[in-house]
Every structure is written in C-alpha cells, then in structure tokens.
Enzyme design. Structure first.
Site, mmCIF file in Angstrom:
data_model
loop_
_atom_site.group_PDB
_atom_site.id
_atom_site.type_symbol
_atom_site.label_atom_id
_atom_site.label_comp_id
_atom_site.label_asym_id
_atom_site.label_seq_id
_atom_site.Cartn_x
_atom_site.Cartn_y
_atom_site.Cartn_z
ATOM 1 N N SER A 136 17.056 -1.620 -50.775
ATOM 2 C CA SER A 136 17.744 -1.797 -52.041
ATOM 3 C C SER A 136 19.244 -2.005 -51.785
ATOM 4 O O SER A 136 19.618 -2.928 -51.073
ATOM 5 C CB SER A 136 17.467 -0.613 -52.970
ATOM 6 O OG SER A 136 17.837 -0.893 -54.299
ATOM 7 N N ASP A 219 8.491 -6.155 -58.277
ATOM 8 C CA ASP A 219 9.889 -5.741 -58.147
ATOM 9 C C ASP A 219 10.740 -6.622 -59.058
ATOM 10 O O ASP A 219 10.745 -7.850 -58.910
ATOM 11 C CB ASP A 219 10.336 -5.884 -56.701
ATOM 12 C CG ASP A 219 11.747 -5.376 -56.459
ATOM 13 O OD1 ASP A 219 12.444 -5.036 -57.438
ATOM 14 O OD2 ASP A 219 12.149 -5.307 -55.285
ATOM 15 N N HIS A 249 9.648 -1.995 -56.876
ATOM 16 C CA HIS A 249 10.870 -1.590 -56.187
ATOM 17 C C HIS A 249 10.755 -0.137 -55.709
ATOM 18 O O HIS A 249 10.205 0.713 -56.395
ATOM 19 C CB HIS A 249 12.060 -1.734 -57.136
ATOM 20 C CG HIS A 249 13.377 -1.760 -56.452
ATOM 21 N ND1 HIS A 249 13.842 -2.860 -55.764
ATOM 22 C CD2 HIS A 249 14.348 -0.820 -56.351
ATOM 23 C CE1 HIS A 249 15.034 -2.603 -55.271
ATOM 24 N NE2 HIS A 249 15.371 -1.378 -55.610
#
Length: 281
Positions: A136, A219, A249
């Site tokens: 991320s 995601d 995610h």
C-alpha cells in the site's frame, strides 16, 4: 486529528489479534535496532548462512496511508520471508503524517536503505543483494526508493516488490483517501505532481530493477498497480503481476481471514529467490 488518533489506537489494539494478522515466524529471530532516530525491526533466519558473502537483504516498508501503521502489522509476512529466503528483513518505523508530512517518510526510508548498506557486515548481510518491498503506502515508498537509487547510482537494488501500491496521488479520491493525501502532503496538493510522491509521474522508468507487483481483483486501487506495471514494461523493465480474483486491498497482511495471502506470499518468496539467489555475483 481525533479520527486519526482513534484509528491508530484501533490498529494498535488489533495487532494483538494474531488469528487475523498472523504471528512471528518461529524460524526467524526478531530484534530491534536504532538507525539514527529511526526504529528498525529486523527479522533474521535461524537457519545458517549459505553464502560466504552473507545473507541478502529485504527492506520492507509497511502500509497505513502514510498516517498510521508500523512494522509490527507486517510481522507475519516479514518473518516468513526471512525464513523462506534466507534474507535479513529490515522494516523501518518511518515518521508518519500529519505530524511529519512529506517528505519525512521518503527521507526515512532512504536513510534506512543507506543504513543497511553501511551496516551490512553487522547484520551478517550482503549489501550487493538488496530488494525493496512495501505494501500500500509502503509500496509507494518502495517504488520511490528504487527510483532514487537508480537516479543516484547507488545503492544497487536487485528488485522491487510493490504490493497494491498507490502510484499517483494527483486527484486521488475515495472514502477517506482525500483526507489521507491532505495529511501526507501537509495540505499542499500541488506536491502530488512530484515523482517522489507519485512515482508513476517519474520522467522515466527505464533502468529500474525487476518488479513483482501484487494487486487484487476487488482492490479499489487496482488500476494503480496495473498502470505502474504498464509503465515499467514500456520502459523495458522486467515485470510480473499477481492478481488473485477473490481478494481486496491489504489481503497479504490478513492471513487469518484471506486465503489469498498465502498464495501471494508464495509469489513474493519465489520472486525474491530468483532475484537474490539466482543473480548472485
């Protein structure tokens, strides 16, 4: 700020839920060191070193939208990478926004890279075999560090593992995302144009090390990973992409609730073994 403090507190409490986030791998030893003012979490395999040059190094940057998070949240992944690749995995606790807006996190990650190079002997590691990894926001930082290492000609990076990275902050929108970007950039949205914020906007991606990019079908930031993979391929960089169909995610750091985490970890380990072991001097 109240909401941010609450989220940090919740994340800290949730780290104790090892059935969700996983636990340290018993095949690796964990310790902490200080690099200037940066805390580093170091995972070292218990297995003996197999190379006279020392162990390879994986420098791992945690996620959290640049505003929260710590190396502890990725301990399941970090420990297993160490155990399954024989690498020393070093995870820095870089400074967080909004108390420390950009470029604080970038500078801390760059300082951590140079620290592991300078102290490779102390770590029993090989400074010529380094991969940067991040998930991320940490994936963004890993991409930026790889670009900076290329531009400055050192240290040499053998590979980059970018796990659902955010590669373009210009106009980034979504639930909570606008506030995160504002915190990270200190309220100066014009800085999103800089390549060290949005690595997709670098003038060139040529000459970067091979990349493994992980994303997920569900995601909301999947397009970021896909666009960066395309940019790297266009520049002649070797790229592999892993996109599980039943994941979203953050799945790689949620082994207790995401079956896709283990397959994703296996892809990471395979890639690391390829770039760190098969390409030794």
């Amino acid at each position: 700020m109240v909401e941010l403090r609450e989220r940090r507190a919740a994340l800290l409490a949730n780290r104790r839920l090892t059935w969700v986030f996983g636990a340290d791998d018993p095949a690796a030893v964990r310790r902490e060191v200080q690099a200037g003012g940066i805390r580093l979490r170091v995972h070292v395999p218990r297995a003996p070193v197999t190379s006279a040059a020392g162990r390879p190094i994986v420098l791992a940057f945690h996620g959290g939208g640049w505003c929260w998070g710590s190396p502890e949240q990725s301990r399941w992944m970090a420990g297993r990478i160490a155990a399954r690749t024989g690498a020393v995995v070093v995870a820095p606790a870089y400074r967080l926004a909004p108390e420390h807006p950009y470029p604080a996190a970038v500078e801390d990650c760059w300082a951590a890279l140079n620290w592991v190079v300078a102290h490779a002997d102390d770590l029993g590691a090989d400074a010529d075999r380094i991969v940067v990894l991040g998930d991320s926001a940490g994936g963004t930082l890993a991409a930026v560090v790889a670009l900076r290492a290329r531009d400055e000609g050192a240290p040499r990076i053998r590979g980059q593992v970018l796990i659902y990275p955010v590669v373009d902050l210009v106009g980034l929108r979504g639930p909570g995302l606008g506030g995160i970007v504002e915190h990270y950039l200190g309220g100066d949205g014009s800085r999103a144009e800089e390549w060290a914020v949005s690595p997709l906007r670098a003038a060139s991606h040529a000459g970067l090390p091979p990349a493994l990019i992980l994303t997920a079908r569900f995601d909301p930031l999947r397009r970021h990973a896909e666009r960066y993979a395309a940019a790297l391929r266009t520049a002649g960089v070797e790229v592999a992409v892993h996109c599980p169909t039943l994941a979203t995610h953050a799945y790689l750091t949620l082994p207790g609730i995401s079956p896709a985490s283990r397959a994703g970890l296996a892809r990471v380990v395979t890639f690391l073994n390829q770039v760190l072991i098969s390409r030794q001097r």
